[in-house]
Structures are given as structure tokens and as C-alpha cells.
Enzyme design. Structure first.
Site, PDB file in Angstrom:
ATOM      1  N   LYS A 105       0.771  -1.037   0.486  1.00  0.00           N
ATOM      2  CA  LYS A 105       0.099  -0.027   0.347  1.00  0.00           C
ATOM      3  C   LYS A 105       1.245   1.269   0.244  1.00  0.00           C
ATOM      4  O   LYS A 105       0.613   2.340  -0.734  1.00  0.00           O
ATOM      5  CB  LYS A 105      -1.062   0.151   1.300  1.00  0.00           C
ATOM      6  N   ASN A 106       2.010   0.749   1.193  1.00  0.00           N
ATOM      7  CA  ASN A 106       2.926   2.502   1.347  1.00  0.00           C
ATOM      8  C   ASN A 106       3.503   2.582  -0.462  1.00  0.00           C
ATOM      9  O   ASN A 106       4.228   3.958  -0.171  1.00  0.00           O
ATOM     10  CB  ASN A 106       3.441   2.650   2.234  1.00  0.00           C
TER      11      ASN A 106
ATOM     12  N   CYS B 162      -5.952   9.172   8.147  1.00  0.00           N
ATOM     13  CA  CYS B 162      -6.100   8.877   9.406  1.00  0.00           C
ATOM     14  C   CYS B 162      -5.506   9.743  10.374  1.00  0.00           C
ATOM     15  O   CYS B 162      -4.424   9.875  10.798  1.00  0.00           O
ATOM     16  CB  CYS B 162      -5.233   7.753   9.820  1.00  0.00           C
TER      17      CYS B 162
ATOM     18  N   ARG C 183       0.518  15.802  11.338  1.00  0.00           N
ATOM     19  CA  ARG C 183       1.332  15.403  10.090  1.00  0.00           C
ATOM     20  C   ARG C 183       1.574  16.693   9.210  1.00  0.00           C
ATOM     21  O   ARG C 183       0.975  16.227   8.003  1.00  0.00           O
ATOM     22  CB  ARG C 183       0.985  13.788   9.474  1.00  0.00           C
TER      23      ARG C 183
ATOM     24  N   ASP D 138       4.181   1.698  11.826  1.00  0.00           N
ATOM     25  CA  ASP D 138       2.836   1.262  11.462  1.00  0.00           C
ATOM     26  C   ASP D 138       2.975   0.227  11.481  1.00  0.00           C
ATOM     27  O   ASP D 138       1.963  -1.041  11.277  1.00  0.00           O
ATOM     28  CB  ASP D 138       2.817   0.788   9.526  1.00  0.00           C
TER      29      ASP D 138
ATOM     30  N   ARG E  47      -8.140   0.521   3.715  1.00  0.00           N
ATOM     31  CA  ARG E  47      -7.333   0.880   3.009  1.00  0.00           C
ATOM     32  C   ARG E  47      -6.447   0.551   2.387  1.00  0.00           C
ATOM     33  O   ARG E  47      -5.643   1.120   1.730  1.00  0.00           O
ATOM     34  CB  ARG E  47      -7.627   2.539   3.663  1.00  0.00           C
TER      35      ARG E  47
END
Length: 426
Positions: A22-23, A122, A127, A312, A404
Site C-alpha cells: 500500500k505505502n 488516519c 503530520r 505502522d 484502505r
């Protein structure tokens, strides 16, 4: 709204196919905006974030074509931005995920301007995107902030190479800086760059598209700008966070799983943590095999930028250590609000005390099923993990967070012995 129901107590055993990361894919997709030719991404995970990003690229005028099946690395997407129809990324798109800010660099580099809504995602802490903006300013861009939008404009003749020195490591800012620098004229030096495997994946994809980048994998990247990039076919790296999450599933159930396709090199800090708690870990040519045959040992873990322990994975390890034989210490150094899963785990019988950025986890003999609320993507997975080991039934609400970032979660867990199902309500 969907929920996930887990009936705990089953030992997991078998093989889990690890999906594309995903990242990584959310960083690779905006690369298509850097060229008028097609970018084909293979090993594409089936995720809500991928769909949302695809719609955002369509907003900018890119065409997208999906091919392939469900799992197993057979899915791919071709994105072609023959022209840029719009340089605006509206709030309705960007609010759904923070990764949307990654269109900023490519749009400014290719189209000379971009207007992007402040990002969502999220709610795990502050951030700010100031490092993204300072990187573009170092390449000559003019930045304006107004009404919740960022407007960046390149100078006449386009972005110019420069030196970008980050005061702190930022994965997203490094990604935006790289994508802007590859089309800037001259040489760009990025100092204190993030070193995550997903950054390496981005660099490798950009090089395959014709970019010139030196010292890939280091904290000092040198980019020699080029006039144009071309299309390419590129395979998304395996998801090290998904693999780590399933390793925790094996650990918390006393099971044994083959994580097919996992890359042990990219998971070094995760695997070291798993070994510390007593998990057997075998690094194989086609993946990683993990096994648990005794009660887990406590551990002391602090999150850090790569090559440190990834933030994560903090929530998943917390669930696992809630059943360890002793007291563990988890310290979160990346985000200040990433313990929102603690009250939910406490509802299941976990003994966890948060002291500032440190969580003290005292292992208990058992967890008990309960109705719990997911607060963010990784916290959601931590609750599913707790449910796998808990006595009785656990219902995890707000599972759209899971969609997600975890492809076919219930199918993958069911295939290795979990009693888990998705329930649609209302």
C-alpha cells in the site's frame, strides 16, 4: 456499515500470499503524471486507497485501466496522463487519504503549477506538510496557502535543481521532492532523505522511466534532472507491513504461517522484533516462514524511521505483547496520537498503561471478545489480531479503515484457519 466478526481460539496454519505494498503503490501511481506515456503497475493490491487515488488521477486527466484478478499478484493498472486536464486536487478527493499530497510535486514539475487541498487520512497525530513545501521552494517554486489549499507555482522555465536539506526524516516529503526533482533542470541534492524500502521502490520506478538518481537507498540522494520521462512497466514491492501483521497473527494464535512473497531484507527490524518475543523465523527464497510454539516473551520496542522499527507495526505488536509472559515497553516516536487502540484493547482485557509516548503492556493470561471500534488502519488490524486469540466473539466496527490497507483480509485469514467473517449492517 460493515463490521468484522472474529471468533477466537483457532491456531492459524498455512500460506498467506503477500500483496503489493500500500505505502509503495500510492507513491508510484502519481509518477504517471510525470510523463505523457503509459505507466503500468503490476502486483497491484486491491485496496480502497488505490481506488481513491485512481479517481484523483482521473480528475487530473489521466486514463486508468485495470486488468487481472483478485490476489496473487495478477492485478495491474495502466495509467496514462497524455495531457494534464486539471492541476487542482479538490478537497472531496484529498480528504479521504493523506497520500493525495503526492500529486503536488509531479504536477508542479510537469504542468508548472498545482493547487492541492490539505490532506486527510488516519487521525493518528499532527503530520504537517511544511517539509513538502520547503522542498518545492528549494527548487524555485512559489507557495501560497489559502482557504485550506496549497498552491505551488514553478518559476518561468520550470523548476531548478537545488539543495533540499530536511531537518527531520519525512517519507512523504522525500517522495514529493524526488518526483519534483526528476524534471527540474540541473542537479538536486536531497539531504537527510528517508531510506524506507518504499523510497527505494519509487527511485527504481523513476529510473525505469528515464530518471537519473544516484545513491539510492542512502540518506543523501542526488538527482540529475531530465527534460522528459517515458512510460514503463513496474512491479510494486511486497507489503512489509501486511507481512508483519500476518506474522503477528501466527504469533498470537500459536500458529505457523508461510508469508509467500515477503521480502526479509525490507522486514529486518520487524523480524528482529518477532525473534525477540520468541517467534521462529525462517528467511526463505520465496518468502518468510514464522512459527510460535510457546508463550511469547516480553519486549522493549521503540519506533523509528527505517531501518528502525516501523510505526505502522506498533499497534499489531501491542496486541501480540498483551498476551506475553511479562511486561513490555512500547515507545512511539513518530506520531503523538497513535495509541487510540489502547482503550479498545482494554475492553478485551488487555492491561496497558500509557505514559506519554510510552505504553507499558503487562501480559495477561487471556483476552475476551468484545465489541470494539477501529480508529485507524493499523489500529484496526491490532483489534482483529486480538480477536483471533480472544475467548469468545469479537466484533470490529468501522472496518473501512482496514479496507484502505489490507487486501482480502477475511479471505486470507479464513484460508489459514481463522473463524472470521464480514457482516453488513444496515
Amino acid at each position: 456499515m460493515d463490521s468484522i466478526v472474529v471468533r477466537g481460539g483457532n491456531r492459524l496454519s498455512g500460506t498467506v500470499q503477500i500483496s503489493g505494498a500500500k505505502n509503495a503503490v500510492l507513491t508510484l501511481m502519481p509518477c504517471a503524471l510525470l510523463t505523457d506515456e503509459g505507466l503500468c503497475l503490476e502486483n497491484l493490491p486491491r485496496l480502497a486507497d488505490v481506488d481513491n487515488f485512481m479517481h484523483l488521477l482521473n480528475q487530473h486527466g489521466a486514463s486508468t485501466m485495470l486488468e487481472g484478478g483478485h490476489n496473487g499478484g495478477g492485478r495491474k493498472m495502466t495509467v496514462k496522463a497524455a495531457s494534464i486536464a486539471s492541476t487542482v486536487a479538490p478537497y472531496d478527493f484529498v480528504r479521504k487519504m493523506r497520500a493525495s499530497i503526492l500529486v503536488l510535486g509531479p504536477l508542479v514539475a510537469r504542468a508548472g503549477e498545482a493547487t492541492v487541498s490539505m490532506p486527510g487520512g488516519c487521525a493518528i497525530g499532527n503530520r504537517p506538510i511544511d517539509l513538502h513545501l520547503k522542498a518545492l521552494e528549494a527548487l524555485g517554486a512559489d507557495i501560497e496557502l489559502a482557504a485550506g489549499y496549497v498552491k505551488a507555482t514553478a518559476p518561468d522555465g520550470g523548476l531548478k535543481g537545488g539543495t533540499i536539506s530536511f531537518p527531520m526524516v519525512s517519507v512523504g516529503a522525500t517522495e514529493n521532492a524526488l518526483m519534483a526533482a526528476v524534471l527540474a533542470s540541473g542537479e538536486t541534492v536531497i539531504e537527510n532523505a528517508a531510506r524506507e524500502p518504499e523510497i527505494v521502490d519509487l527511485c527504481n520506478c523513476l529510473v525505469a522511466m528515464g530518471a537519473e538518481i544516484e545513491d539510492i537507498g542512502s540518506d543523501r540522494l542526488v538527482v540529475h534532472g531530465t527534460d522528459r520521462l517515458h512510460g514503463t512497466t513496474y512491479s510494486v514491492m511486497p507489503d512489509r507491513i501486511e507481512a508483519g501483521s500476518y506474522a503477528c497473527a501466527a504469533a498470537i494464535t500459536g500458529g505457523e504461517l508461510m508469508l509467500k512473497g515477503a521480502d526479509a531484507h525490507d522486514m529486518a527490524a520487524i523480524l528482529a522484533g518477532l525473534r525477540d518475543v520468541g517467534l521462529g523465523v525462517q528467511e526463505l527464497a520465496d518468502g518468510v516462514k514464522v512459527s510460535a510454539d510457546a508463550r511469547l516473551k516480553p519486549a522493549t520496542i521503540s519506533t523509528a524511521p527505517f531501518p528502525g522499527f516501523p510505526t505502522d507495526m506498533q499497534a499489531q505488536f501491542m496486541s501480540m505483547l498483551a498476551l506475553a509472559d511479562g511486561t513490555s515497553m512500547l515507545t512511539e516516536t513518530i506520531f503523538e496520537n497513535r495509541y487510540m487502540h489502547v482503550p479498545e484493547l482494554a475492553r478485551m482485557g488487555a492491561d496497558i498503561e500509557v505514559r506519554g509516548r510510552t505504553a507499558v503492556v503487562k501480559g495477561v493470561d487471556e483476552l475476551v471478545g468484545a465489541n470494539v471500534m477501529a480508529t485507524d488502519l493499523r489500529a484496526s488490524m491490532s483489534l482483529v489480531l486480538a480477536g483471533l486469540a480472544a475467548r469468545g466473539e469479537t466484533k470490529v466496527l468501522r472496518v473501512y479503515h482496514l479496507d484502505r490497507g489490507y487486501e482480502s483480509l477475511e479471505d486470507k485469514l479464513s484460508a489459514v484457519g481463522a473463524d472470521i467473517e464480514r457482516v453488513s449492517e444496515g
